[in-house]
Motif scaffolding. Structure first.
Motif, PDB file in Angstrom:
ATOM      1  N   HIS A   3      57.734  21.705 -34.102  1.00  0.00           N
ATOM      2  CA  HIS A   3      57.237  22.996 -34.586  1.00  0.00           C
ATOM      3  C   HIS A   3      55.716  22.983 -34.456  1.00  0.00           C
ATOM      4  O   HIS A   3      55.098  21.911 -34.521  1.00  0.00           O
ATOM      5  CB  HIS A   3      57.653  23.193 -36.061  1.00  0.00           C
ATOM      6  N   PRO A   4      55.089  24.151 -34.235  1.00  0.00           N
ATOM      7  CA  PRO A   4      53.625  24.178 -34.096  1.00  0.00           C
ATOM      8  C   PRO A   4      52.867  23.589 -35.282  1.00  0.00           C
ATOM      9  O   PRO A   4      51.714  23.147 -35.129  1.00  0.00           O
ATOM     10  CB  PRO A   4      53.328  25.676 -33.942  1.00  0.00           C
ATOM     11  N   SER A   5      53.472  23.561 -36.473  1.00  0.00           N
ATOM     12  CA  SER A   5      52.791  23.028 -37.653  1.00  0.00           C
ATOM     13  C   SER A   5      52.832  21.508 -37.719  1.00  0.00           C
ATOM     14  O   SER A   5      52.295  20.919 -38.669  1.00  0.00           O
ATOM     15  CB  SER A   5      53.433  23.602 -38.920  1.00  0.00           C
ATOM     16  N   VAL A   9      59.449  29.339 -38.547  1.00  0.00           N
ATOM     17  CA  VAL A   9      60.864  29.243 -38.192  1.00  0.00           C
ATOM     18  C   VAL A   9      61.048  28.444 -36.908  1.00  0.00           C
ATOM     19  O   VAL A   9      60.270  28.563 -35.967  1.00  0.00           O
ATOM     20  CB  VAL A   9      61.471  30.656 -38.010  1.00  0.00           C
ATOM     21  N   ILE A  10      62.088  27.609 -36.894  1.00  0.00           N
ATOM     22  CA  ILE A  10      62.579  26.997 -35.672  1.00  0.00           C
ATOM     23  C   ILE A  10      63.825  27.772 -35.269  1.00  0.00           C
ATOM     24  O   ILE A  10      64.745  27.949 -36.063  1.00  0.00           O
ATOM     25  CB  ILE A  10      62.929  25.515 -35.887  1.00  0.00           C
ATOM     26  N   GLY A  11      63.866  28.254 -34.036  1.00  0.00           N
ATOM     27  CA  GLY A  11      65.025  29.016 -33.595  1.00  0.00           C
ATOM     28  C   GLY A  11      64.889  30.488 -33.894  1.00  0.00           C
ATOM     29  O   GLY A  11      63.803  31.066 -33.786  1.00  0.00           O
ATOM     30  N   VAL A  12      66.000  31.127 -34.312  1.00  0.00           N
ATOM     31  CA  VAL A  12      66.001  32.577 -34.475  1.00  0.00           C
ATOM     32  C   VAL A  12      66.488  33.051 -35.838  1.00  0.00           C
ATOM     33  O   VAL A  12      66.298  34.216 -36.183  1.00  0.00           O
ATOM     34  CB  VAL A  12      66.873  33.244 -33.381  1.00  0.00           C
ATOM     35  N   ALA A  20      65.290  32.318 -48.437  1.00  0.00           N
ATOM     36  CA  ALA A  20      64.833  30.949 -48.189  1.00  0.00           C
ATOM     37  C   ALA A  20      63.309  30.894 -48.205  1.00  0.00           C
ATOM     38  O   ALA A  20      62.629  31.865 -47.849  1.00  0.00           O
ATOM     39  CB  ALA A  20      65.367  30.443 -46.857  1.00  0.00           C
ATOM     40  N   GLN A  21      62.766  29.748 -48.634  1.00  0.00           N
ATOM     41  CA  GLN A  21      61.334  29.569 -48.757  1.00  0.00           C
ATOM     42  C   GLN A  21      60.817  28.533 -47.763  1.00  0.00           C
ATOM     43  O   GLN A  21      61.492  27.539 -47.468  1.00  0.00           O
ATOM     44  CB  GLN A  21      60.974  29.132 -50.180  1.00  0.00           C
ATOM     45  N   CYS A  22      59.608  28.776 -47.280  1.00  0.00           N
ATOM     46  CA  CYS A  22      58.954  27.800 -46.408  1.00  0.00           C
ATOM     47  C   CYS A  22      58.627  26.544 -47.215  1.00  0.00           C
ATOM     48  O   CYS A  22      58.208  26.619 -48.374  1.00  0.00           O
ATOM     49  CB  CYS A  22      57.685  28.410 -45.828  1.00  0.00           C
ATOM     50  N   ASN A  43      66.468  26.165 -41.696  1.00  0.00           N
ATOM     51  CA  ASN A  43      67.535  27.089 -41.317  1.00  0.00           C
ATOM     52  C   ASN A  43      68.568  26.341 -40.464  1.00  0.00           C
ATOM     53  O   ASN A  43      68.477  25.123 -40.271  1.00  0.00           O
ATOM     54  CB  ASN A  43      66.974  28.296 -40.558  1.00  0.00           C
ATOM     55  N   TYR A  44      69.519  27.053 -39.947  1.00  0.00           N
ATOM     56  CA  TYR A  44      70.585  26.435 -39.171  1.00  0.00           C
ATOM     57  C   TYR A  44      70.029  25.643 -37.993  1.00  0.00           C
ATOM     58  O   TYR A  44      70.418  24.500 -37.739  1.00  0.00           O
ATOM     59  CB  TYR A  44      71.555  27.511 -38.663  1.00  0.00           C
ATOM     60  N   GLU A  45      69.084  26.257 -37.253  1.00  0.00           N
ATOM     61  CA  GLU A  45      68.532  25.595 -36.075  1.00  0.00           C
ATOM     62  C   GLU A  45      67.718  24.363 -36.451  1.00  0.00           C
ATOM     63  O   GLU A  45      67.702  23.369 -35.716  1.00  0.00           O
ATOM     64  CB  GLU A  45      67.658  26.577 -35.281  1.00  0.00           C
ATOM     65  N   PHE A  46      67.032  24.412 -37.594  1.00  0.00           N
ATOM     66  CA  PHE A  46      66.273  23.244 -38.054  1.00  0.00           C
ATOM     67  C   PHE A  46      67.201  22.063 -38.290  1.00  0.00           C
ATOM     68  O   PHE A  46      66.963  20.953 -37.800  1.00  0.00           O
ATOM     69  CB  PHE A  46      65.520  23.591 -39.336  1.00  0.00           C
TER      70      PHE A  46
END
Length: 336
Positions: free
Chosen positions: A275-277, A243-246, A252-254, A297-300
């Protein structure tokens, strides 16, 4: 100053030897005494070398260390060690210059939290330490990107206590898209700051997934009695791994997301990964393509859009379509 625990154990053991006027400590005695102190601390057999003992004594004598008056006294062909000043001990000493600089820097950083009620003690503590150790005030040289005017910062201290005590909370809450407030129970797990806002994460009654509550939307919060606390089933790191953010949309799927980044922007993305990945999958003279393993997500989406025209989301196509739709809606607004 060396700060690892084993070094402190060695210095304290040597301090006891040098302060002991009832016994002469030769180098072999020091080695044995310090080794026994380390064994007592670690719970397993420990030994220390002659070279380390001599280095420790040099450090204790130095300006960067304790300025300890360790003297060597000849007795025949052997040498024993003690404090030249009978009244000296590490426990009675003022901090050394290196420690003073570290303490001043730490106090300056803590001062950035002024305004938060749970850090009210910092100002009083800082005054006492500065007076006790004759520390000069630091010029303002470090700042944090914090929002001192965020609503409900006063709740942080109580919430932290409730989390530690594993208390179930009754929360009155009103989100941005609701006309009426609602009340519900939540089993609090941790607090997290993101984008200058604080969020409370926990298990809300009636929900299978975790809930996050922006603190500025909380109206009241109080601890309940007689309700069994539901412990969390995963760690903070596991929950936010993709996840990016909160926010974490239900269902939802990765996904593997590929993003093309123009040469002008790449140094910033390389030094501060999205992101760390983040991994590089293609690089040319004009652009770099990276891949993230994230849950969109929203933050992404907000972060990708904030990078502007220097980035292009390549795949997956459904995520690219969301970006395109948001851009088209923005353009449409400016065409009116």
């Amino acid at each position: 100053m060396a700060t690892n625990k084993h070094a402190i154990i060695r210095y304290e053991a040597l301090d006891r030897c040098f302060s002991n006027r009832g016994r002469k400590f030769f180098i072999d005695d020091l080695i044995q005494y310090v080794s026994e102190a380390l064994t007592d601390y670690t719970g397993k057999d420990s030994s220390i070398s002659r070279r380390q003992i001599l280095k420790d004594m040099d450090f204790m004598r130095s300006e960067a260390g304790f300025r300890a008056p360790v003297e060597s006294c000849k007795e025949g062909k052997k040498t024993y060690y003690r404090y030249a000043d009978r009244n000296y001990s590490l426990a009675m000493q003022q901090i050394n210059p290196v420690e003073a600089d570290l303490l001043k820097t730490t106090l300056d950083m803590l001062g950035r939290f002024k305004g938060l009620p749970q850090f009210d003690f910092v100002q009083e503590l800082a005054l006492k330490l500065k007076k006790s150790f004759q520390l000069e005030d630091l010029d303002e040289c470090i700042f944090f990107d914090q929002n001192e005017y965020l609503k409900n910062l006063h709740l942080l201290g109580d919430l932290l206590k409730f989390i530690q005590e594993k208390r179930v909370l009754l929360v009155h809450y009103k989100s941005f898209n609701q006309d009426q407030e609602e009340a519900f129970l939540i089993h609090p797990y941790f607090l997290k700051q993101y984008n200058k806002r604080w969020f409370l994460f926990g298990q809300r009654d009636g929900f299978d997934s975790w809930t996050n509550l922006p603190l500025d939307r909380v109206i009241t919060v109080e601890a309940t009695e007689g309700i069994e606390f539901i412990p969390r089933t995963e760690t903070h790191d596991d929950y936010f791994e993709d996840v990016i953010g909160v926010s974490k949309p239900i269902g939802a799927q990765c996904q593997f997301v590929k993003i093309k980044i123009e040469k002008s922007l790449w140094p910033y993305i390389e030094s501060k990964p999205l992101h760390p990945s983040q991994t590089v999958v293609e690089r040319t003279d004009t652009y770099t393509v990276i891949q993230l393993e994230v849950l969109p997500n929203y933050e992404f989406y907000a972060q990708i859009l904030a990078l502007g025209s220097a980035v292009e989301l390549l795949e997956p196509m459904e995520v690219r379509a969301v970006i395109r739709q948001k851009l088209e809606e923005s353009v449409e607004r400016y065409m009116k």
